[in-house]
Motif scaffolding. Structure first.
Motif, PDB file in Angstrom:
ATOM      1  N   CYS A  17     -24.495  18.220  -5.759  1.00  0.00           N
ATOM      2  CA  CYS A  17     -25.663  17.722  -6.508  1.00  0.00           C
ATOM      3  C   CYS A  17     -25.452  17.895  -8.010  1.00  0.00           C
ATOM      4  O   CYS A  17     -25.841  17.031  -8.802  1.00  0.00           O
ATOM      5  CB  CYS A  17     -26.929  18.438  -6.041  1.00  0.00           C
ATOM      6  SG  CYS A  17     -27.473  17.900  -4.403  1.00  0.00           S
ATOM      7  N   MET A  39     -32.057  20.951  -3.365  1.00  0.00           N
ATOM      8  CA  MET A  39     -32.415  19.588  -2.972  1.00  0.00           C
ATOM      9  C   MET A  39     -32.539  19.403  -1.459  1.00  0.00           C
ATOM     10  O   MET A  39     -32.761  18.289  -0.998  1.00  0.00           O
ATOM     11  CB  MET A  39     -31.410  18.570  -3.544  1.00  0.00           C
ATOM     12  CG  MET A  39     -31.498  18.351  -5.038  1.00  0.00           C
ATOM     13  SD  MET A  39     -33.192  18.143  -5.665  1.00  0.00           S
ATOM     14  CE  MET A  39     -33.652  16.566  -4.916  1.00  0.00           C
ATOM     15  N   CYS A  98     -26.471  22.570  -5.506  1.00  0.00           N
ATOM     16  CA  CYS A  98     -25.135  22.805  -4.954  1.00  0.00           C
ATOM     17  C   CYS A  98     -24.100  22.057  -5.812  1.00  0.00           C
ATOM     18  O   CYS A  98     -24.460  21.197  -6.620  1.00  0.00           O
ATOM     19  CB  CYS A  98     -25.083  22.362  -3.493  1.00  0.00           C
ATOM     20  SG  CYS A  98     -25.009  20.570  -3.297  1.00  0.00           S
ATOM     21  N   CYS A 139     -29.023  24.463  -0.865  1.00  0.00           N
ATOM     22  CA  CYS A 139     -29.247  23.678  -2.093  1.00  0.00           C
ATOM     23  C   CYS A 139     -30.739  23.464  -2.330  1.00  0.00           C
ATOM     24  O   CYS A 139     -31.508  23.228  -1.403  1.00  0.00           O
ATOM     25  CB  CYS A 139     -28.534  22.331  -1.959  1.00  0.00           C
ATOM     26  SG  CYS A 139     -28.781  21.240  -3.370  1.00  0.00           S
ATOM     27  N   CYS A 159     -30.496  16.799   0.155  1.00  0.00           N
ATOM     28  CA  CYS A 159     -29.145  17.301   0.359  1.00  0.00           C
ATOM     29  C   CYS A 159     -29.086  18.026   1.699  1.00  0.00           C
ATOM     30  O   CYS A 159     -30.026  18.702   2.095  1.00  0.00           O
ATOM     31  CB  CYS A 159     -28.811  18.261  -0.783  1.00  0.00           C
ATOM     32  SG  CYS A 159     -27.160  18.950  -0.713  1.00  0.00           S
TER      33      CYS A 159
HETATM   34 ZN    ZN Z   1     -27.112  19.682  -2.928  1.00  0.00          ZN
END
Ligand code: ZN
Ligand code: ZN
Length: 178
Positions: free
Chosen positions: A172, A152, A169, A150, A145
């Motif tokens: 996601c 990720m 986030c 986030c 991401c």
């Molecule tokens: Zn994210």
């Protein structure tokens, strides 16, 4: 469904905190599955590190043979204290197969002691939670991401691990169906 967490070569550190945080973030059961031996076939003698891809194959095999015993869990995350790598990189904090059955996280480089710094269990725990959630994100189909907050977002350094948060986030979360 549910997911499993297993120690590779040692028991899972911070098991209750880790399972709890994963359950809350993913909205699914997280079971601590004990520990398995370190797969010595994954050791690369030249690099003195363990091959993360080979550890994923090892975990996939275990998942196939233990699926029932493990309560039919969707996937398993291995936690190890040995240093891991993938070809073309000096090291990785973790690795998982996108939409797969397994992921692996190493605490080696999450630990201040690795860098000759003072012991800090709370810091190691927070870093491990982030990296574990990140790998479960991949297992559940999430790519990296661009949102730096986030969980990720891609981390190639400890500074990046510490900068990002331990939550998915909104984008996601939407992809996870949460
Ligand atoms: Zn994210
Ligand atoms: Zn990643």
């Amino acid at each position: 469904m549910g997911v499993g967490i297993i120690g590779i070569g040692a028991s899972v550190p911070f098991p209750r905190a880790l399972a709890d945080r994963i359950e809350k973030a993913l909205g699914t059961d997280a079971r601590i599955l004990g520990m398995v031996e370190l797969d010595e076939g994954s050791f690369n003698a030249r690099r003195k590190q363990y091959d993360a891809e080979k550890l994923l194959s090892y975990l996939n095999g275990l998942w196939l043979s233990h699926w029932e015993e493990w309560g039919g869990c969707r996937a398993v995350l291995g936690v190890t204290s040995v240093d891991i790598f993938v070809e073309g990189m000096n090291f990785v904090f973790g690795l998982a197969t996108l939409n797969g059955r397994s992921g692996v996280v190493s605490t080696a480089r999450l630990d201040p002691i690795f860098y000759g710094e003072k012991r800090n269990d709370e810091l190691v725990r927070e870093r491990l939670v982030k990296e574990a959630l990140h790998e479960f994100g991949h297992i559940l189909g999430l790519h990296h991401c661009k949102n730096e907050q986030c969980v990720m977002s891609f981390s190639n350094s400890l500074a990046e691990v510490d900068r990002k948060g331990s939550a998915f986030c909104p984008e996601c979360r939407k992809r996870l169906g949460r």
